[in-house]
Design an enzyme around this catalytic site. Structure first.
Site, PDB file in Angstrom:
ATOM      1  N   SER A  99      -0.212   7.750  12.397  1.00  0.00           N
ATOM      2  CA  SER A  99       0.453   7.217  11.208  1.00  0.00           C
ATOM      3  C   SER A  99      -0.640   6.889  10.201  1.00  0.00           C
ATOM      4  O   SER A  99      -1.186   5.789  10.201  1.00  0.00           O
ATOM      5  CB  SER A  99       1.275   5.966  11.552  1.00  0.00           C
ATOM      6  OG  SER A  99       2.365   6.295  12.384  1.00  0.00           O
ATOM      7  N   VAL A 124       5.295  10.767  13.897  1.00  0.00           N
ATOM      8  CA  VAL A 124       6.555  10.836  14.626  1.00  0.00           C
ATOM      9  C   VAL A 124       7.250   9.486  14.618  1.00  0.00           C
ATOM     10  O   VAL A 124       6.620   8.441  14.445  1.00  0.00           O
ATOM     11  CB  VAL A 124       6.351  11.319  16.076  1.00  0.00           C
ATOM     12  CG1 VAL A 124       5.809  12.745  16.096  1.00  0.00           C
ATOM     13  CG2 VAL A 124       5.400  10.388  16.834  1.00  0.00           C
ATOM     14  N   ILE A 173       6.013   9.591   4.146  1.00  0.00           N
ATOM     15  CA  ILE A 173       7.375   9.300   4.585  1.00  0.00           C
ATOM     16  C   ILE A 173       7.359   8.344   5.773  1.00  0.00           C
ATOM     17  O   ILE A 173       8.177   7.422   5.864  1.00  0.00           O
ATOM     18  CB  ILE A 173       8.123  10.595   4.927  1.00  0.00           C
ATOM     19  CG1 ILE A 173       8.374  11.407   3.658  1.00  0.00           C
ATOM     20  CG2 ILE A 173       9.458  10.289   5.621  1.00  0.00           C
ATOM     21  CD1 ILE A 173       9.005  12.763   3.903  1.00  0.00           C
ATOM     22  N   LYS A 174       6.428   8.541   6.705  1.00  0.00           N
ATOM     23  CA  LYS A 174       6.359   7.658   7.876  1.00  0.00           C
ATOM     24  C   LYS A 174       6.099   6.216   7.450  1.00  0.00           C
ATOM     25  O   LYS A 174       6.687   5.271   8.001  1.00  0.00           O
ATOM     26  CB  LYS A 174       5.267   8.140   8.826  1.00  0.00           C
ATOM     27  CG  LYS A 174       5.036   7.233  10.052  1.00  0.00           C
ATOM     28  CD  LYS A 174       6.276   7.156  10.938  1.00  0.00           C
ATOM     29  CE  LYS A 174       6.100   6.154  12.077  1.00  0.00           C
ATOM     30  NZ  LYS A 174       5.097   6.558  13.064  1.00  0.00           N
ATOM     31  N   ALA A 175       5.236   6.028   6.456  1.00  0.00           N
ATOM     32  CA  ALA A 175       4.938   4.678   5.989  1.00  0.00           C
ATOM     33  C   ALA A 175       6.178   4.029   5.388  1.00  0.00           C
ATOM     34  O   ALA A 175       6.478   2.859   5.656  1.00  0.00           O
ATOM     35  CB  ALA A 175       3.802   4.712   4.960  1.00  0.00           C
TER      36      ALA A 175
END
Length: 305
Positions: A99, A124, A173-175
């Site tokens: 991440s 993920v 997007i993960k953040a």
């Protein structure tokens, strides 16, 4: 398109997520999966449990054409790249499941491309449980052809794979996903704490909310399973969540400085880390809110969760 051929895959970083992810790769790739971890004992254990091949020197992973990484942050990832870059063969694809920081990812990707190596970011979501069950959601950012090449292999540990855009998009997007995750948890907890002080059983409140429009993953799973039980054992550290929240905060500062709610959530997270520490489970952010409220989210003993 088939999975990358044997003896061409490596996995670096066998933490809470990486260990089971690599385990699912090994179910297909077997001994042809090279695994490396800073603690070599963990790589040896992985080889014993999953049939992978542990390597002691990180440079040995360069013999793989696809190298997966899953590290705590972009800082460790960049240090790793510095160690192995001279041994990388042109055409290698590095799939970073860390991440990470989108800006750092883009900078590293540009430098690697000059050496003939593609970098894809592939954070993920789904937690340790999803990693074990191979039901993760993978957010792939990078060159479309490289994404197509690695997708069958990523599918060995991810149920949903989305090519979200150019390199760095996945990390961005993960953040945002993670700041929404913990913000939902804090919002729901604040509401439940107010209800608790009013005399409403939190378990009954959750039962109602989860059958109404205010429900979320946090009200349906995290609060019942990790907070009301007082187990706080989801398996993701508060410090790592705070790191992801910080990445999202920097995105907001650059692209939406007028934002209010998520910035408030970021400040609450910083306070929680100060009071609870970085190594506790991220669901313990609720304890910081409980301290402010002067009560705990403990259900009536006769309530059924």
């Amino acid at each position: 398109m088939s999975v990358v051929r044997p003896k061409e895959v490596a996995f670096i970083g066998l933490g809470a997520m990486g260990y089971p992810m690599a385990g699912n790769l090994a179910k297909t790739v077997g001994k042809s999966l090279l695994v490396w971890n800073r603690s070599h004992e963990k790589a040896t254990k992985h080889a014993s449990e999953h049939g992978s091949t542990s390597v002691q020197n990180i440079e040995e992973t360069c013999q793989a054409k696809v190298i997966f990484t899953c590290l705590p942050s972009s800082r460790e990832f960049e240090e790793l790249i510095f160690q192995i870059q001279d041994g990388l063969v042109p055409g290698t694809i590095i799939v970073d499941c860390t991440s990470g920081e989108p800006v750092a990812t883009q900078r590293i990707a540009k430098a690697l491309l000059e050496r003939g190596t593609q970098l894809l970011d592939c954070p993920v979501s789904g937690g340790p449980g999803g990693a074990k069950a191979a039901t993760l959601t993978a957010m792939l950012g990078g060159d479309p052809q490289a994404v197509l090449q690695v997708t069958p292999t990523v599918a060995l540990f991810a149920k949903k794979i989305i090519h979200v855009g150019p390199v760095g998009s996945g990390h961005a997007i993960k953040a945002v996903n993670n700041i929404l995750n913990v913000t939902h948890l804090m919002l729901a907890s604040e509401g439940l704490l107010a209800l608790k002080k009013m005399g409403v059983d939190p378990a009954k409140a959750l039962e109602t909310i989860n059958n109404a429009s205010g429900r979320s993953l946090q009200t349906e799973q995290r609060i019942p399973n990790c907070v009301l039980t007082r187990s706080f054992d989801y398996g993701f550290k508060l410090g790592l969540m705070n790191k992801d929240v910080g990445i999202a905060g920097r995105l907001l500062e650059e692209y939406f400085p007028e934002a209010v709610l998520l910035k408030a959530a970021q400040q609450l997270m910083l306070q929680a880390v100060e009071t609870q520490g970085s190594d506790v489970d991220y669901t313990e952010v609720v304890k910081a809110l409980e301290a402010k409220a002067g009560t705990q989210l403990v259900p009536n003993p006769r309530s059924r969760l």
